[in-house]
Design a protein around this motif. Structure first.
Motif, PDB file in Angstrom:
ATOM      1  N   GLU A  95      -4.434   6.826   2.917  1.00  0.00           N
ATOM      2  CA  GLU A  95      -5.554   6.670   2.913  1.00  0.00           C
ATOM      3  C   GLU A  95      -6.483   5.467   3.452  1.00  0.00           C
ATOM      4  O   GLU A  95      -7.648   5.691   3.981  1.00  0.00           O
ATOM      5  CB  GLU A  95      -6.043   6.552   1.247  1.00  0.00           C
ATOM      6  CG  GLU A  95      -7.409   6.542   0.807  1.00  0.00           C
ATOM      7  CD  GLU A  95      -7.790   6.561  -0.774  1.00  0.00           C
ATOM      8  OE1 GLU A  95      -8.876   6.586  -0.999  1.00  0.00           O
ATOM      9  OE2 GLU A  95      -6.805   6.726  -1.311  1.00  0.00           O
ATOM     10  N   VAL A  96      -5.817   4.320   3.293  1.00  0.00           N
ATOM     11  CA  VAL A  96      -6.336   3.160   4.286  1.00  0.00           C
ATOM     12  C   VAL A  96      -6.174   3.364   5.624  1.00  0.00           C
ATOM     13  O   VAL A  96      -7.182   2.862   6.419  1.00  0.00           O
ATOM     14  CB  VAL A  96      -5.451   1.795   3.770  1.00  0.00           C
ATOM     15  CG1 VAL A  96      -5.963   0.779   4.599  1.00  0.00           C
ATOM     16  CG2 VAL A  96      -5.718   1.383   2.150  1.00  0.00           C
TER      17      VAL A  96
ATOM     18  N   ILE B 178     -11.850   2.397  -1.121  1.00  0.00           N
ATOM     19  CA  ILE B 178     -10.924   3.379  -1.718  1.00  0.00           C
ATOM     20  C   ILE B 178     -10.951   2.983  -3.216  1.00  0.00           C
ATOM     21  O   ILE B 178     -10.120   3.686  -3.903  1.00  0.00           O
ATOM     22  CB  ILE B 178      -9.674   3.125  -1.173  1.00  0.00           C
ATOM     23  CG1 ILE B 178      -8.945   1.551  -1.353  1.00  0.00           C
ATOM     24  CG2 ILE B 178      -9.384   3.506   0.350  1.00  0.00           C
ATOM     25  CD1 ILE B 178      -7.562   1.388  -0.939  1.00  0.00           C
ATOM     26  N   GLY B 179     -11.870   2.424  -3.933  1.00  0.00           N
ATOM     27  CA  GLY B 179     -12.170   2.522  -5.330  1.00  0.00           C
ATOM     28  C   GLY B 179     -11.236   1.284  -6.066  1.00  0.00           C
ATOM     29  O   GLY B 179     -11.020   1.151  -7.328  1.00  0.00           O
TER      30      GLY B 179
ATOM     31  N   SER C 295     -11.696  -5.739  -7.864  1.00  0.00           N
ATOM     32  CA  SER C 295     -11.365  -7.068  -7.585  1.00  0.00           C
ATOM     33  C   SER C 295     -10.112  -7.528  -8.213  1.00  0.00           C
ATOM     34  O   SER C 295      -8.848  -7.939  -7.550  1.00  0.00           O
ATOM     35  CB  SER C 295     -12.176  -8.102  -7.975  1.00  0.00           C
ATOM     36  OG  SER C 295     -11.937  -9.341  -7.484  1.00  0.00           O
ATOM     37  N   GLU C 296      -9.940  -7.058  -9.560  1.00  0.00           N
ATOM     38  CA  GLU C 296      -8.489  -7.303 -10.023  1.00  0.00           C
ATOM     39  C   GLU C 296      -7.351  -6.525  -9.654  1.00  0.00           C
ATOM     40  O   GLU C 296      -5.994  -7.196  -9.626  1.00  0.00           O
ATOM     41  CB  GLU C 296      -8.475  -6.863 -11.805  1.00  0.00           C
ATOM     42  CG  GLU C 296      -9.381  -8.019 -12.250  1.00  0.00           C
ATOM     43  CD  GLU C 296     -11.094  -7.567 -12.161  1.00  0.00           C
ATOM     44  OE1 GLU C 296     -11.321  -6.457 -11.871  1.00  0.00           O
ATOM     45  OE2 GLU C 296     -11.882  -8.314 -12.465  1.00  0.00           O
ATOM     46  N   GLN C 297      -7.561  -5.321  -9.175  1.00  0.00           N
ATOM     47  CA  GLN C 297      -6.406  -4.468  -8.563  1.00  0.00           C
ATOM     48  C   GLN C 297      -6.182  -4.968  -7.101  1.00  0.00           C
ATOM     49  O   GLN C 297      -4.998  -5.132  -6.831  1.00  0.00           O
ATOM     50  CB  GLN C 297      -6.779  -3.120  -8.520  1.00  0.00           C
ATOM     51  CG  GLN C 297      -6.982  -2.381  -9.583  1.00  0.00           C
ATOM     52  CD  GLN C 297      -7.642  -0.863  -9.475  1.00  0.00           C
ATOM     53  OE1 GLN C 297      -8.650  -0.851  -8.911  1.00  0.00           O
ATOM     54  NE2 GLN C 297      -7.092   0.230  -9.976  1.00  0.00           N
TER      55      GLN C 297
ATOM     56  N   LEU D  75       0.886  -1.173   0.007  1.00  0.00           N
ATOM     57  CA  LEU D  75      -0.016  -0.053   0.150  1.00  0.00           C
ATOM     58  C   LEU D  75       0.674   1.222   0.039  1.00  0.00           C
ATOM     59  O   LEU D  75       0.463   2.257  -0.742  1.00  0.00           O
ATOM     60  CB  LEU D  75      -0.953   0.190   1.203  1.00  0.00           C
ATOM     61  CG  LEU D  75      -2.016  -0.875   1.038  1.00  0.00           C
ATOM     62  CD1 LEU D  75      -2.796  -1.325   2.584  1.00  0.00           C
ATOM     63  CD2 LEU D  75      -3.153  -0.660   0.062  1.00  0.00           C
ATOM     64  N   LEU D  76       1.989   1.002   0.664  1.00  0.00           N
ATOM     65  CA  LEU D  76       2.820   2.522   0.872  1.00  0.00           C
ATOM     66  C   LEU D  76       3.586   2.635  -0.671  1.00  0.00           C
ATOM     67  O   LEU D  76       3.528   3.749  -1.043  1.00  0.00           O
ATOM     68  CB  LEU D  76       3.943   1.861   1.948  1.00  0.00           C
ATOM     69  CG  LEU D  76       5.061   3.264   1.886  1.00  0.00           C
ATOM     70  CD1 LEU D  76       4.491   4.491   2.505  1.00  0.00           C
ATOM     71  CD2 LEU D  76       6.278   2.670   2.713  1.00  0.00           C
TER      72      LEU D  76
END
Length: 166
Positions: free
Chosen positions: A114-115, A149-150, A153-155, A106-107
């Motif tokens: 955001e998370v 956060i948009g 599923s693929e992401q 995530l970083l």
């Protein structure tokens, strides 16, 4: 694998033994000279080609080709269908990663802040975020946060695949 040179029928080892059940082969080893007299010869396999597992598949020919006196079973490289590509991709997604791997990924993606802001607003998500020993791909809290956060599923799949390498 063997082939009957008269009929071009492929015959596996067990069926060759059954065909000649009344013949005693020393140590259970098929006698190639005896079989050749019966027009049955060993088939060789060409080396399997190297492929891109993501987009290609290998199919073995169902017939042997005679080349330089040797019967050979060859392979063909075929493109995978869209369904096969999706199934293969899904099979490559880790079902869990460590919390550290998740946070580092995530970083890397610029989504950690955001998370973490999202997590502070939800006590269940906060407990999961702080105390989970693994982050499971199909966990309801994870899916809710990803949706918030948009992320598609693929992401999320891609994130898990990349995070598992860290």
């Amino acid at each position: 694998m063997y082939i009957n040179k008269v009929t071009n029928e492929l015959i596996d080892d067990n069926n060759v033994v059954l065909m000649f059940a009344n013949v005693s082969f020393p140590n259970g080893v098929l006698d190639e000279a005896f079989l050749a007299k019966q027009n049955i010869v060993k088939v060789e396999y060409e080396a399997q080609p190297v492929i891109d597992d993501f987009t290609q598949k290998v199919e073995q020919d169902k017939v042997a080709t005679l080349e330089n006196g040797v019967y050979i079973i060859k392979y063909r490289v075929l493109p995978k269908t869209e369904v096969e590509i999706v199934e293969y991709r899904k099979s490559q997604v880790p079902q869990s990663i460590t919390p550290l791997q998740a946070k580092l990924q995530l970083l890397k993606l610029g989504l950690l802040d955001e998370v973490e802001a999202l997590v502070t607003g939800d006590r269940t998500a906060q407990l999961y975020w702080e105390y989970a020993s693994v982050v499971e791909r199909d966990n309801a809290v994870l899916l809710l946060m990803a949706n918030s956060i948009g992320l598609t599923s693929e992401q999320v799949d891609e994130m898990f695949m990349e995070a598992s390498k860290l």
